[in-house]
Scaffold this motif. Structure first.
Motif, mmCIF file in Angstrom:
data_model
loop_
_atom_site.group_PDB
_atom_site.id
_atom_site.type_symbol
_atom_site.label_atom_id
_atom_site.label_comp_id
_atom_site.label_asym_id
_atom_site.label_seq_id
_atom_site.Cartn_x
_atom_site.Cartn_y
_atom_site.Cartn_z
ATOM 1 N N PHE A 112 16.278 2.099 -8.063
ATOM 2 C CA PHE A 112 15.298 1.922 -6.993
ATOM 3 C C PHE A 112 14.237 3.012 -7.116
ATOM 4 O O PHE A 112 14.566 4.205 -7.089
ATOM 5 C CB PHE A 112 16.014 2.006 -5.644
ATOM 6 C CG PHE A 112 15.169 1.627 -4.467
ATOM 7 C CD1 PHE A 112 14.786 0.320 -4.261
ATOM 8 C CD2 PHE A 112 14.781 2.591 -3.539
ATOM 9 C CE1 PHE A 112 14.028 -0.036 -3.153
ATOM 10 C CE2 PHE A 112 14.025 2.257 -2.437
ATOM 11 C CZ PHE A 112 13.644 0.932 -2.246
ATOM 12 N N PRO A 113 12.954 2.643 -7.269
ATOM 13 C CA PRO A 113 11.930 3.642 -7.593
ATOM 14 C C PRO A 113 11.304 4.388 -6.413
ATOM 15 O O PRO A 113 10.445 5.244 -6.630
ATOM 16 C CB PRO A 113 10.864 2.808 -8.306
ATOM 17 C CG PRO A 113 10.980 1.457 -7.686
ATOM 18 C CD PRO A 113 12.449 1.282 -7.371
ATOM 19 N N ASP A 170 11.786 8.261 2.303
ATOM 20 C CA ASP A 170 10.561 8.586 3.041
ATOM 21 C C ASP A 170 9.461 7.558 2.787
ATOM 22 O O ASP A 170 8.696 7.241 3.700
ATOM 23 C CB ASP A 170 10.051 9.983 2.667
ATOM 24 C CG ASP A 170 10.902 11.091 3.266
ATOM 25 O OD1 ASP A 170 11.699 10.816 4.191
ATOM 26 O OD2 ASP A 170 10.766 12.238 2.792
ATOM 27 N N GLN A 171 9.375 7.052 1.564
ATOM 28 C CA GLN A 171 8.358 6.043 1.273
ATOM 29 C C GLN A 171 8.649 4.736 2.006
ATOM 30 O O GLN A 171 7.749 4.116 2.559
ATOM 31 C CB GLN A 171 8.257 5.800 -0.233
ATOM 32 C CG GLN A 171 7.619 6.948 -0.979
ATOM 33 C CD GLN A 171 7.702 6.765 -2.475
ATOM 34 O OE1 GLN A 171 8.779 6.643 -3.043
ATOM 35 N NE2 GLN A 171 6.531 6.721 -3.106
ATOM 36 N N ARG A 204 0.834 -1.206 0.000
ATOM 37 C CA ARG A 204 0.000 0.000 0.000
ATOM 38 C C ARG A 204 0.868 1.255 0.000
ATOM 39 O O ARG A 204 0.659 2.175 -0.792
ATOM 40 C CB ARG A 204 -0.929 -0.005 1.208
ATOM 41 C CG ARG A 204 -1.814 1.215 1.228
ATOM 42 C CD ARG A 204 -2.805 1.180 2.331
ATOM 43 N NE ARG A 204 -3.520 2.450 2.347
ATOM 44 C CZ ARG A 204 -4.609 2.662 3.023
ATOM 45 N NH1 ARG A 204 -5.135 1.706 3.744
ATOM 46 N NH2 ARG A 204 -5.181 3.831 2.994
ATOM 47 N N THR A 205 1.846 1.308 0.874
ATOM 48 C CA THR A 205 2.679 2.499 0.989
ATOM 49 C C THR A 205 3.536 2.722 -0.252
ATOM 50 O O THR A 205 3.710 3.857 -0.695
ATOM 51 C CB THR A 205 3.579 2.420 2.237
ATOM 52 O OG1 THR A 205 2.764 2.197 3.384
ATOM 53 C CG2 THR A 205 4.371 3.699 2.434
ATOM 54 N N LEU A 206 4.046 1.642 -0.820
ATOM 55 C CA LEU A 206 4.910 1.779 -1.997
ATOM 56 C C LEU A 206 4.116 1.794 -3.301
ATOM 57 O O LEU A 206 4.695 1.920 -4.374
ATOM 58 C CB LEU A 206 5.972 0.668 -2.014
ATOM 59 C CG LEU A 206 6.917 0.639 -0.806
ATOM 60 C CD1 LEU A 206 7.950 -0.465 -0.977
ATOM 61 C CD2 LEU A 206 7.573 1.984 -0.575
ATOM 62 N N GLY A 207 2.792 1.665 -3.213
ATOM 63 C CA GLY A 207 1.951 1.740 -4.403
ATOM 64 C C GLY A 207 2.187 0.595 -5.367
ATOM 65 O O GLY A 207 2.494 0.821 -6.536
ATOM 66 N N ASP A 220 -7.496 2.267 -6.382
ATOM 67 C CA ASP A 220 -6.522 2.632 -7.419
ATOM 68 C C ASP A 220 -5.262 1.768 -7.371
ATOM 69 O O ASP A 220 -4.401 1.884 -8.241
ATOM 70 C CB ASP A 220 -6.172 4.115 -7.344
ATOM 71 C CG ASP A 220 -5.469 4.512 -6.054
ATOM 72 O OD1 ASP A 220 -5.663 3.845 -5.020
ATOM 73 O OD2 ASP A 220 -4.726 5.516 -6.083
ATOM 74 N N LEU A 221 -5.153 0.881 -6.392
ATOM 75 C CA LEU A 221 -4.033 -0.060 -6.334
ATOM 76 C C LEU A 221 -4.477 -1.482 -6.680
ATOM 77 O O LEU A 221 -3.849 -2.454 -6.277
ATOM 78 C CB LEU A 221 -3.369 -0.032 -4.952
ATOM 79 C CG LEU A 221 -2.540 1.207 -4.646
ATOM 80 C CD1 LEU A 221 -1.921 1.104 -3.259
ATOM 81 C CD2 LEU A 221 -1.457 1.424 -5.704
#
Length: 185
Positions: free
Chosen positions: A132-133, A137-138, A47-50, A166-167
């Motif tokens: 690394f994408p 902070d993510q 979820r956090t990293l999309g 949206d994920l």
């Protein structure tokens, strides 16, 4: 998609997933030896990293892993074929999600969050050639979300969370289906 993480009768955890199509599934956890549930780590990380192609984005799209159980609802007529297409299309993304969730899980389980970023970069580099994408902070955000969710799980035995629409993984088109008009003779 509503996801409810709770203790199971076996001492592990179980995630109950209420998909948007009305199907309710259970995903058992295999983490009795860990304080932090591994599936909770997947949720927080993806979820956090999309990551729509991870475990939860794939399930939201219609994938069903072999260890899951249908609790209620009526799956689509082509549910098994659709699940296979989604899992095949997301095979690599699921591998990456597993590696990154493992890193975030380890950081929270061991209480060493400052190791998350270098270990996440290393896990990424072992599977990818692109840079690394995600930002530091993510990655820190994933650790923070998992820390908060695991604290709630320890305190109450249950965590209710919503997987963002949206994920949801984009389902691939069915194989062998031709689109367009047939020529007339």
């Amino acid at each position: 998609m509503l996801v409810v993480f709770a203790h199971s009768g076996t001492g592990s955890t179980v995630a109950t997933l209420h998909r948007g199509d009305g199907v309710v599934l259970q995903l058992p956890g295999y983490d009795r030896r860990h304080r932090v549930p591994h599936d909770l780590a997947h949720f927080a990380t993806e979820r956090t990293l999309g990551m729509p192609g991870g475990v939860f984005g794939s399930i939201a799209a219609g994938a069903v892993f072999s260890n899951m159980r249908l609790m209620s609802g009526h799956p689509r007529h082509d549910a098994a074929a659709r699940s296979k297409l989604i899992l095949d299309a997301n095979k690599h993304a699921l591998s990456v999600a597993e590696a990154l969730a493992g890193v975030i899980h380890h950081a929270v389980e061991t209480g060493v969050p400052d190791q998350a970023l270098p270990l996440a970069r290393k896990a990424w580099d072992s599977r990818e050639t692109d840079g690394f994408p995600w930002t530091g902070d993510q990655v820190t955000g994933a650790v923070r979300l998992l820390t908060d969710m695991s604290a709630e799980f320890e305190a109450t035995g249950t965590v209710r969370a919503t997987w963002p629409a949206d994920l949801t993984a984009a389902p691939p088109p069915p194989r062998g289906v031709r689109r367009g008009r047939r020529g007339r003779t």
